[in-house]
Design a protein around this motif. Sequence first.
Motif, PDB file in Angstrom:
ATOM      1  N   UNK A   1       0.830  -1.218   0.000  1.00 51.02           N
ATOM      2  CA  UNK A   1       0.000   0.000   0.000  1.00 51.02           C
ATOM      3  C   UNK A   1       0.857   1.258   0.000  1.00 51.02           C
ATOM      4  N   UNK A   2       1.809   1.318   0.905  1.00 53.97           N
ATOM      5  CA  UNK A   2       2.577   2.555   1.092  1.00 53.97           C
ATOM      6  C   UNK A   2       3.435   2.893  -0.118  1.00 53.97           C
ATOM      7  N   UNK A   3       3.901   1.883  -0.822  1.00 51.86           N
ATOM      8  CA  UNK A   3       4.763   2.124  -1.977  1.00 51.86           C
ATOM      9  C   UNK A   3       4.010   1.986  -3.291  1.00 51.86           C
ATOM     10  N   UNK A   4       2.693   1.855  -3.198  1.00 48.28           N
ATOM     11  CA  UNK A   4       1.812   1.840  -4.370  1.00 48.28           C
ATOM     12  C   UNK A   4       2.272   0.802  -5.393  1.00 48.28           C
ATOM     13  N   UNK A   5       2.420  -0.421  -4.907  1.00 47.30           N
ATOM     14  CA  UNK A   5       2.881  -1.531  -5.740  1.00 47.30           C
ATOM     15  C   UNK A   5       1.725  -2.518  -5.919  1.00 47.30           C
ATOM     16  N   UNK A   6       1.481  -2.997  -7.127  1.00 50.80           N
ATOM     17  CA  UNK A   6       0.381  -3.945  -7.351  1.00 50.80           C
ATOM     18  C   UNK A   6       0.554  -5.227  -6.549  1.00 50.80           C
ATOM     19  N   UNK A   7      -0.553  -5.865  -6.230  1.00 51.26           N
ATOM     20  CA  UNK A   7      -0.542  -7.145  -5.537  1.00 51.26           C
ATOM     21  C   UNK A   7       0.135  -8.216  -6.399  1.00 51.26           C
ATOM     22  N   UNK A   8       0.660  -9.256  -5.763  1.00 50.30           N
ATOM     23  CA  UNK A   8       1.192 -10.380  -6.556  1.00 50.30           C
ATOM     24  C   UNK A   8       0.109 -10.931  -7.490  1.00 50.30           C
ATOM     25  N   UNK A   9       0.543 -11.376  -8.676  1.00 47.93           N
ATOM     26  CA  UNK A   9      -0.405 -11.883  -9.677  1.00 47.93           C
ATOM     27  C   UNK A   9      -0.288 -13.407  -9.782  1.00 47.93           C
ATOM     28  N   UNK A  10      -1.450 -14.057  -9.807  1.00 47.18           N
ATOM     29  CA  UNK A  10      -1.471 -15.501 -10.012  1.00 47.18           C
ATOM     30  C   UNK A  10      -1.268 -15.802 -11.502  1.00 47.18           C
ATOM     31  N   UNK A  11      -0.912 -17.037 -11.864  1.00 50.93           N
ATOM     32  CA  UNK A  11      -0.774 -18.216 -10.996  1.00 50.93           C
ATOM     33  C   UNK A  11       0.541 -18.211 -10.221  1.00 50.93           C
ATOM     34  N   UNK A  12       0.542 -18.903  -9.080  1.00 49.83           N
ATOM     35  CA  UNK A  12       1.701 -18.944  -8.213  1.00 49.83           C
ATOM     36  C   UNK A  12       2.326 -20.336  -8.239  1.00 49.83           C
ATOM     37  N   UNK A  13       3.644 -20.373  -8.174  1.00 53.65           N
ATOM     38  CA  UNK A  13       4.391 -21.623  -8.083  1.00 53.65           C
ATOM     39  C   UNK A  13       4.539 -21.949  -6.601  1.00 53.65           C
TER      40      UNK A  13
ATOM     41  N   UNK B   1      -5.783 -17.416  -1.196  1.00 52.16           N
ATOM     42  CA  UNK B   1      -6.982 -16.577  -1.085  1.00 52.16           C
ATOM     43  C   UNK B   1      -6.935 -15.444  -2.116  1.00 52.16           C
ATOM     44  N   UNK B   2      -5.750 -14.879  -2.321  1.00 53.68           N
ATOM     45  CA  UNK B   2      -5.600 -13.826  -3.320  1.00 53.68           C
ATOM     46  C   UNK B   2      -5.869 -14.370  -4.707  1.00 53.68           C
ATOM     47  N   UNK B   3      -5.367 -15.561  -4.994  1.00 46.82           N
ATOM     48  CA  UNK B   3      -5.580 -16.175  -6.313  1.00 46.82           C
ATOM     49  C   UNK B   3      -7.065 -16.435  -6.552  1.00 46.82           C
ATOM     50  N   UNK B   4      -7.756 -16.889  -5.503  1.00 43.24           N
ATOM     51  CA  UNK B   4      -9.201 -17.147  -5.638  1.00 43.24           C
ATOM     52  C   UNK B   4      -9.954 -15.866  -5.974  1.00 43.24           C
ATOM     53  N   UNK B   5      -9.563 -14.740  -5.362  1.00 40.16           N
ATOM     54  CA  UNK B   5     -10.206 -13.464  -5.641  1.00 40.16           C
ATOM     55  C   UNK B   5      -9.924 -13.015  -7.073  1.00 40.16           C
ATOM     56  N   UNK B   6      -8.671 -13.201  -7.507  1.00 43.68           N
ATOM     57  CA  UNK B   6      -8.294 -12.771  -8.847  1.00 43.68           C
ATOM     58  C   UNK B   6      -8.987 -13.596  -9.929  1.00 43.68           C
ATOM     59  N   UNK B   7      -9.309 -14.851  -9.599  1.00 40.14           N
ATOM     60  CA  UNK B   7      -9.955 -15.718 -10.577  1.00 40.14           C
ATOM     61  C   UNK B   7     -11.471 -15.742 -10.461  1.00 40.14           C
ATOM     62  N   UNK B   8     -12.010 -15.012  -9.484  1.00 40.78           N
ATOM     63  CA  UNK B   8     -13.463 -15.015  -9.274  1.00 40.78           C
ATOM     64  C   UNK B   8     -14.190 -14.290 -10.414  1.00 40.78           C
TER      65      UNK B   8
END
Length: 268
Positions: free
Chosen positions: A230-242, A261-268
Amino acid sequence: MVFHETCIRVLAQQALECACSAKKVKLTLALPAHDGVKQPALALQPQVGQPAKPMLVAPKHLPTRSVQSAQGRGMLLHALAHIEFNAINLALDLIVRFANMPAQFYLDWLKVAQEEAHHHQLLCQRLQTYGVVYGDYPAHNGLWEVATKTQTSLLARLALVPRLHEARGLDACPAIREKLAQAGALESAHILDIILRDEIGHVEIGNYWYNALCQAEHKDPIAEFERCLRDYDVPLPRSPFNYEARKQAGFSEQELVWLQQLEAKQNA
């Protein structure tokens, strides 16, 4: 220069500030892995050395890189060589910029810098088979821009470089390797095997020192990671994850669940 007259940090600064990529690799590989001398708490002000080429552009202005053609494979390897060049600078900058850390901190990042230099060297050698030298194609500098943002905070640097951007390499490397292998570029695919093997260790080192700082400052690692995003205005990690590679690299079970949980939100 005799090692006892100086220290790893001073020598690393010379390599960091060198603008010639080939000479930077040579200087980095020549750095002495030695912990017998106390590292002085010098307040060094490093400046990264960048060659005149490649020309740095925004990511959206980079040409596409299909591995189905020789030119596309050369362009892809050039992009990877630039990532590894930045990775050399990132590891050297950690050594130079941040004082008063245990000797093992500097030795760990020296190991990373030297392995990144080896990766860059391997890729540049492979580029020669395509008639390409490092600098022939444009590149983007997003990774170093994150380093610039975090130059006053070691905790943020560790959160957003090894644990975010370099961990992204763990996710992306197998797919790139498979594309190269399917295109018949087996020697290039083998280089990707070496890079993935070593990068797991690099991210593990980042995780170790990040968690050590969080523990010393009584901070929750996941909450602090989210704060840095948040503080450095950087995007969240992007799925898919290894997940397997990330587990080997020292991500905790709680962090892996957070990613799921993040991957589930991104794929919802």
